[in-house]
Structure formats: structure tokens, C-alpha cells
Design an enzyme around this catalytic site. Structure first.
Site, PDB file in Angstrom:
ATOM      1  N   TYR A 314       0.808  -1.235   0.000  1.00  0.00           N
ATOM      2  CA  TYR A 314       0.000   0.000   0.000  1.00  0.00           C
ATOM      3  C   TYR A 314       0.834   1.275   0.000  1.00  0.00           C
ATOM      4  CZ  TYR A 314      -3.159  -3.436   2.264  1.00  0.00           C
ATOM      5  OH  TYR A 314      -3.880  -4.540   2.607  1.00  0.00           O
ATOM      6  N   CYS A 343      14.478 -11.455  -2.271  1.00  0.00           N
ATOM      7  CA  CYS A 343      15.074 -11.218  -3.576  1.00  0.00           C
ATOM      8  C   CYS A 343      14.112 -10.547  -4.550  1.00  0.00           C
ATOM      9  CB  CYS A 343      15.636 -12.519  -4.141  1.00  0.00           C
ATOM     10  SG  CYS A 343      17.117 -12.992  -3.254  1.00  0.00           S
TER      11      CYS A 343
END
Ligand SMILES: *Cc1c(COP(=O)(O)O)cnc(C)c1O
Length: 415
Positions: A314, A343
Site C-alpha cells: 500500500y 530477492c
């Protein structure tokens, strides 16, 4: 006035971040019981009306120990899934204290709630028909979409013309016809317009509109105004709080006035999630690497978005405190980007944030992490979800969920 949230609240009780990490490992969700109970009290008594209760929306945080505390403080609950109903029953909530606010669920998921004696709120014509087939002659609630929404981010606006939630207001007649067809009794009306409002007005507008819908139903046992009450995530910039007293006062007036118009005193519910738990937690993590890539200084931590998804999901802001040897680090600041160990280059907790000069092994505290923190965590990258610890009212610490183990992440392969 002290500057830091954790100091102001004596957040860590008799212990400190370093001791906690040494004892329970890193990263670590730490909860403060006193703060949790205070927020529970705020919402449990929001409206001064005999038949009022606050349903804690447990998707914000469904730790069993925290649920028990919320229940002790008088909260009822909202569940969004059979799993949440299961957890609530385990935590000691009675079926009649739970409202199942569901969205696009299967017949089996509806049956589960019916068998457990939990009231269901459906949010489409097709789901009402399905409920009629599953439980003909039963009681049911309907979630409406008033056509306006509010929220801090597009993804959390849960009403309005561009969201999947609720039944359109112009379908009242059709809802009644289907209810008649299956002999269903519509006992409740609810709505939830969105998340994280800091001013009373949008909520009050929503309440007025849901009450005008409620007037079109004669046999109601409750009306539910929804959740979305916000907390200040920018405390370091002195962001002001939602004036909960003022909101309560306005709602109390509206409710009493409406009941006399409706002719009966029916139950009034709200569905706060974030407000109940957000401020009760600080997420601790450890700095493992510091580097500069083409002019940007990166603080590399174990706080990946598998642990706290909100900043990535968000673009949310969480204040950050820095601890060294159990003490808060203050003084000279520099802009840094705080990242996790996942990653993906989007794995960023805070971008270009002005923080005190950080060293390896320092501990970072991510503030207001109690809502949509652990509950949205995952095993992405086969990382272990963290432990959760409660600082009790007497200042002592207690493990309330253990850290995942490697065995946990292969458990489901044992078929
Ligand atoms: C998520 C949700 C809530 C709680 O929202 P908060 O912003 O955490 O208060 C309440 N009701 C419904 C239906 C929800 O989906």
C-alpha cells in the site's frame, strides 16, 4: 515530552529491544498489553447506547492470545472466512458474538458458519440465493454498497462505484423478493466503506446512508456501520489522532434519534480492525548490511515484505526507531533507504528516510505494526514467519506465538 513512541509508552516494560531479540530471535513482533487494552476500551464504549457492541475485525490480527484479551475487554468479532470463525471459537468467542462478513464464498463455507450458529452477512444477489439454498428459512444479513467509499489507498476503499463489495442500493426490492422466495429473514444490514479515516465526517456520512437503507427493512435485529477507524502512522511528525470521543458523541446522537424513528431499539455494531491492534505492536528487526549503491544508502535488514507487507502493498508509512545496546539512538540524521532480505528490488520498508546514523547490528523498531502485520506475513522465499511476544501489564514478556521452523515449511508435503 519525550520524543519517541516506545519511550512515551514505556513500550518494552521491564526489558529492552536487545534483550528481546537475544531471547526470541529476529525479526520479532512485540505487543504491549496495556496499549491493546486501552484501544479495546476506546471502541467497546464508542457509542453510548445499551445495545451497542464493537466487533473486532480479526483479519487485522488473529493471534489467539490477543483475541482473548480483546474478548475480555468486551469486544465481539467479525470473521471473513471459516478459518477466522474457527480461531474465534477457539479463543472463546460465542457463536452469537461473531458476524461472518463474507465475500464470494462457496456453499461449504456458508454451511460451516450455519452449522456453527454464526450469523452471515452476504454481499451479492447470487450469494443470497446460495444462502437460501444452504439454509432455507434462516436468518441472514446483507452488506450494502452505498456508492461512496473512503480510504488511505485505492486497495482499501471498500465501497463506491469501483469496488467488488456489497449490494447496490437500488437492489433492495430484489433482495426482499429473493428473501421471500427462500423464506429468509433479513435481520441485519451492514456496510464497510473503507479503511483508515482520520476525520469523523466520511464515516458519519456513511452511517447516515446505511441507516436510510435500514429503514426499508422492517424486521432488523441489528445495523452495522463498518470499520475503518484510523490511527496516526506519522507520530514523529506529530500527526493528530482521530477524535474518537467526538466521533462517539456524534454517533450516539444519531443512533438515539434514529431508533425513535425506527420504532424499536435494535443492536448497533461497528467493525474496527486496525484501530484495535495497530498501535499495540512494534516490529523489531536487525541491521545486517549497510551499503551505498549509486548514491543511495541502503540499510539492509531482516525485515522483508514477507514479515511486513504494508509498505510494499500500500506504499504505507511506518515510523522507525533505532536501538543500540537496548537504548534509543538519536542525534545526527541522514537519508537512508531501509530494505529487507527478499530477492525483489521492491522489498523496501522506507524510502529516503531521515534516520539517525545506523551501524550494523543495530535494531530497528517499526512502529504501529500490530494491524495487517503478522496477519499478512508469509513464507515467501521460504523465510520463517517471526515469533510474537507480549509485554504484559506487569512489564514481563511472554511468547504468544513461536517462530516458524524449517519443519513447518515442509510439513504440508507429508502426504
Ligand atoms: C477489513 C474490514 C474491516 C476492518 O477494517 P479496518 O480498517 O481495519 O478497521 C471491517 N469490516 C470489513 C467488512 C472489512 O473487510
Amino acid at each position: 515530552m519525550t520524543k519517541y513512541f516506545s519511550e512515551q509508552k514505556n513500550f518494552f516494560g521491564n526489558t529492552n529491544p536487545k534483550a528481546l531479540i537475544e531471547k526470541y530471535g529476529s525479526p520479532l513482533y512485540v505487543y504491549n498489553e496495556t496499549i491493546l487494552r486501552k484501544s479495546c476500551v476506546d471502541v467497546a464504549h464508542l457509542i453510548n447506547y445499551e445495545k451497542f457492541n464493537a466487533d473486532y475485525s480479526i483479519k487485522a490480527n488473529s493471534n489467539l492470545h490477543l483475541l482473548k484479551i480483546a474478548h475480555e475487554e468486551g469486544l465481539h468479532a467479525d470473521a471473513m472466512s471459516p478459518g477466522e470463525i474457527y480461531v474465534l471459537l477457539n479463543a472463546g468467542f460465542k457463536p452469537e458474538e461473531i458476524l461472518y462478513v463474507c465475500n464470494n464464498v462457496s456453499e461449504d463455507e456458508m454451511k460451516y458458519a450455519v452449522e456453527k450458529g454464526v450469523c452471515t452477512s452476504i454481499d451479492s444477489i447470487s450469494q443470497l440465493k446460495q444462502f437460501g439454498r444452504v439454509n432455507p428459512g434462516g436468518k441472514v444479513a446483507v452488506r450494502f454498497n452505498p456508492g461512496v467509499g473512503a480510504g488511505h489507498h485505492e486497495k482499501v476503499v471498500t465501497a463506491g462505484k469501483k469496488t467488488k463489495f456489497g449490494v447496490n442500493l437500488d437492489l433492495v426490492k430484489e433482495i426482499k423478493d429473493i428473501a421471500n422466495e427462500y423464506k429468509l429473514k433479513i435481520v441485519g444490514i451492514n456496510q464497510h466503506i473503507g479503511s483508515l479515516f482520520m476525520e469523523a465526517d466520511p464515516y458519519i456520512q456513511g452511517v447516515k446512508s446505511i441507516l436510510s437503507v435500514a429503514e426499508q427493512f422492517e424486521e432488523l435485529e441489528f445495523v452495522d456501520f463498518g470499520g475503518g477507524l484510523g490511527i496516526p502512522y506519522h507520530k514523529q511528525e506529530n500527526q493528530s489522532r482521530l477524535d474518537i470521543k467526538e466521533l462517539g458523541k456524534k454517533l450516539t446522537e444519531i443512533v438515539h434519534e434514529w431508533m425513535s424513528r425506527y420504532g424499536r431499539n435494535i443492536r448497533v455494531r461497528i467493525e474496527p480492525g486496525r484501530y484495535v491492534v495497530a498501535e499495540s505492536s512494534i516490529l523489531l528487526g536487525t541491521v545486517h548490511a549497510i551499503k551505498k549503491n549509486y548514491g543511495i544508502k541502503y540499510i539492509g535488514t531482516d525485515l522483508g515484505f514477507n514479515v511486513l507487507a504494508r509498505p510494499v502493498m500500500y506504499d504505507s508509512h511506518h515510523d522507525i526507531e533505532v536501538y543500540r545496546s537496548g537504548e534509543i539512538v538519536d542525534g545526527e540524521r541522514e537519508p537512508v533507504t531501509v530494505v529487507g532480505n527478499i530477492c525483489e528490488s521492491g522489498d523496501i520498508i522506507a524510502r529516503e528516510r531521515l534516520l539517525p546514523l545506523i551501524k550494523e547490528k543495530d535494531i530497528l523498531g517499526v512502529m504501529d505494526a500490530g494491524a495487517y502485520g503478522y496477519s499478512m506475513s508469509s513464507n515467501y522465499n521460504n523465510r520463517l514467519r517471526p515469533a510474537e511476544v507480549l509485554i504484559r501489564q506487569d512489564g514481563s514478556d511472554m511468547l504468544i506465538r513461536r517462530r516458524d521452523t524449517f519443519e513447518d515449511i515442509v510439513r504440508n508435503f507429508e502426504v
